[in-house]
Motif scaffolding. Structure first.
Motif, PDB file in Angstrom:
ATOM      1  N   LEU A 144      29.906  14.700  17.158  1.00 34.18           N
ATOM      2  CA  LEU A 144      30.193  14.382  15.761  1.00 34.18           C
ATOM      3  C   LEU A 144      29.939  15.630  14.926  1.00 34.18           C
ATOM      4  O   LEU A 144      28.853  16.205  14.995  1.00 34.18           O
ATOM      5  N   THR A 145      30.927  16.041  14.157  1.00 35.46           N
ATOM      6  CA  THR A 145      30.726  17.125  13.199  1.00 35.46           C
ATOM      7  C   THR A 145      30.673  16.492  11.824  1.00 35.46           C
ATOM      8  O   THR A 145      31.615  15.825  11.399  1.00 35.46           O
ATOM      9  N   ILE A 146      29.544  16.688  11.154  1.00 36.95           N
ATOM     10  CA  ILE A 146      29.330  16.066   9.845  1.00 36.95           C
ATOM     11  C   ILE A 146      29.217  17.140   8.777  1.00 36.95           C
ATOM     12  O   ILE A 146      28.476  18.117   8.936  1.00 36.95           O
ATOM     13  N   SER A 147      29.981  16.962   7.704  1.00 37.15           N
ATOM     14  CA  SER A 147      29.902  17.850   6.542  1.00 37.15           C
ATOM     15  C   SER A 147      30.140  17.010   5.292  1.00 37.15           C
ATOM     16  O   SER A 147      30.488  15.837   5.376  1.00 37.15           O
ATOM     17  N   VAL A 148      29.977  17.636   4.140  1.00 35.17           N
ATOM     18  CA  VAL A 148      30.231  16.954   2.867  1.00 35.17           C
ATOM     19  C   VAL A 148      31.697  17.137   2.443  1.00 35.17           C
ATOM     20  O   VAL A 148      32.134  16.603   1.438  1.00 35.17           O
ATOM     21  N   LYS A 182      25.339   6.291   6.993  1.00 34.93           N
ATOM     22  CA  LYS A 182      26.671   5.779   6.714  1.00 34.93           C
ATOM     23  C   LYS A 182      27.513   6.955   6.210  1.00 34.93           C
ATOM     24  O   LYS A 182      27.176   7.568   5.200  1.00 34.93           O
ATOM     25  N   VAL A 183      28.573   7.272   6.949  1.00 34.32           N
ATOM     26  CA  VAL A 183      29.474   8.371   6.592  1.00 34.32           C
ATOM     27  C   VAL A 183      30.914   7.870   6.684  1.00 34.32           C
ATOM     28  O   VAL A 183      31.165   6.777   7.186  1.00 34.32           O
ATOM     29  N   ASN A 184      31.841   8.686   6.225  1.00 32.94           N
ATOM     30  CA  ASN A 184      33.242   8.268   6.220  1.00 32.94           C
ATOM     31  C   ASN A 184      34.047   8.965   7.299  1.00 32.94           C
ATOM     32  O   ASN A 184      34.018  10.189   7.426  1.00 32.94           O
ATOM     33  N   LYS A 185      34.809   8.141   8.023  1.00 31.48           N
ATOM     34  CA  LYS A 185      35.757   8.660   9.020  1.00 31.48           C
ATOM     35  C   LYS A 185      37.049   9.073   8.309  1.00 31.48           C
ATOM     36  O   LYS A 185      37.707  10.008   8.697  1.00 31.48           O
ATOM     37  N   ASP A 186      37.383   8.327   7.284  1.00 36.85           N
ATOM     38  CA  ASP A 186      38.465   8.664   6.363  1.00 36.85           C
ATOM     39  C   ASP A 186      38.032   8.118   5.008  1.00 36.85           C
ATOM     40  O   ASP A 186      36.899   7.672   4.862  1.00 36.85           O
ATOM     41  N   LEU A 187      38.905   8.146   4.030  1.00 39.40           N
ATOM     42  CA  LEU A 187      38.479   7.730   2.693  1.00 39.40           C
ATOM     43  C   LEU A 187      37.938   6.311   2.638  1.00 39.40           C
ATOM     44  O   LEU A 187      37.007   6.013   1.888  1.00 39.40           O
ATOM     45  N   MET A 188      38.500   5.411   3.419  1.00 39.69           N
ATOM     46  CA  MET A 188      38.138   4.002   3.327  1.00 39.69           C
ATOM     47  C   MET A 188      37.251   3.504   4.468  1.00 39.69           C
ATOM     48  O   MET A 188      36.594   2.488   4.319  1.00 39.69           O
ATOM     49  N   TYR A 236      30.408  12.861   2.124  1.00 40.00           N
ATOM     50  CA  TYR A 236      30.689  13.133   0.713  1.00 40.00           C
ATOM     51  C   TYR A 236      30.285  12.012  -0.233  1.00 40.00           C
ATOM     52  O   TYR A 236      29.895  12.259  -1.363  1.00 40.00           O
ATOM     53  N   LYS A 237      30.374  10.767   0.213  1.00 40.38           N
ATOM     54  CA  LYS A 237      30.265   9.643  -0.718  1.00 40.38           C
ATOM     55  C   LYS A 237      28.846   9.418  -1.229  1.00 40.38           C
ATOM     56  O   LYS A 237      28.634   9.298  -2.428  1.00 40.38           O
ATOM     57  N   ASN A 238      27.872   9.339  -0.326  1.00 41.45           N
ATOM     58  CA  ASN A 238      26.513   9.061  -0.808  1.00 41.45           C
ATOM     59  C   ASN A 238      25.446   9.940  -0.161  1.00 41.45           C
ATOM     60  O   ASN A 238      24.263   9.692  -0.344  1.00 41.45           O
ATOM     61  N   ARG A 239      25.881  10.944   0.595  1.00 38.97           N
ATOM     62  CA  ARG A 239      24.947  11.909   1.223  1.00 38.97           C
ATOM     63  C   ARG A 239      23.913  11.198   2.105  1.00 38.97           C
ATOM     64  O   ARG A 239      22.795  11.666   2.287  1.00 38.97           O
ATOM     65  N   SER A 240      24.297  10.061   2.671  1.00 37.87           N
ATOM     66  CA  SER A 240      23.406   9.249   3.497  1.00 37.87           C
ATOM     67  C   SER A 240      22.878  10.021   4.705  1.00 37.87           C
ATOM     68  O   SER A 240      21.691   9.962   5.010  1.00 37.87           O
ATOM     69  N   PHE A 241      23.767  10.727   5.390  1.00 36.02           N
ATOM     70  CA  PHE A 241      23.326  11.480   6.564  1.00 36.02           C
ATOM     71  C   PHE A 241      22.372  12.603   6.152  1.00 36.02           C
ATOM     72  O   PHE A 241      21.301  12.760   6.723  1.00 36.02           O
TER      73      PHE A 241
END
Length: 176
Positions: free
Chosen positions: A90-94, A37-43, A118-123
């Motif tokens: 998909l580019t994933i970063s914190v 679970k990651v964020n596409k935007d803040l919400m 950033y939110k829970n480091r799930s990835f």
């Protein structure tokens, strides 16, 4: 999942030549891709299932604000244009979604989907790239087929090194 219960992997990666500890399992070719679970935007949160039926190249970078990460993201953005609608990069970063959005706007990144861990480091925890000491995700490439089976994996042993772009793209093209 708390970080204290995560598998710790040492002796396999460095940052500027200094050893780092990776948290989470080592993903291997043939594994079922772990959910995240990651964020596409803040919400807005997204999961692996949001890209069901597509071949996914997951480009993991510590921060879009570094030279190697910038180059990696730009390279895959150029390649994305050549790959068709059955593929998503998909580019994933914190990095916070704000920073990712600013970077993409300034760099003209419009084909790669940037996602924030950033939110829970799930990835990072699910894919074994979370760096215990600095809470960033280690540079890596994962290619996941349309059925969510991992078909290619590259964990970089030194965070400042570039991935093997050609090997990753060759593996990706073999799936489309």
């Amino acid at each position: 999942m708390t970080q204290t219960h995560l598998q710790e992997r040492t002796g396999i990666a460095t940052l500027g030549g200094n050893p780092i500890t990776l948290l989470g399992p080592e993903i291997k070719v043939g594994d079922q891709a772990p959910d995240f679970k990651v964020n596409k935007d803040l919400m807005t949160e997204v999961r692996l299932a949001d890209y069901a039926g597509k071949v996914k190249l997951i480009s993991v970078v510590p921060s879009v604000d570094t030279g190697t990460c910038d180059a990696q993201t730009r390279r895959f953005n150029v390649e994305a244009d050549k790959l068709g609608d059955d593929v998503v990069i998909l580019t994933i970063s914190v990095d916070l979604p704000f920073a990712q959005s600013r970077f993409c706007g300034a760099a003209g990144i419009d084909k790669v989907v940037t996602l924030s861990d950033y939110k829970n480091r799930s990835f990072g925890q699910a894919y074994g790239v979370l760096i215990k000491e600095i809470q960033l995700d280690q540079r890596a490439i994962f290619i996941v087929d349309a059925n969510d089976t991992v078909r290619y994996v590259e964990y970089l042993t030194e965070m400042s090194h570039h991935p093997d772009y050609e090997a990753a793209l060759e593996a990706l093209r073999a799936l489309v």
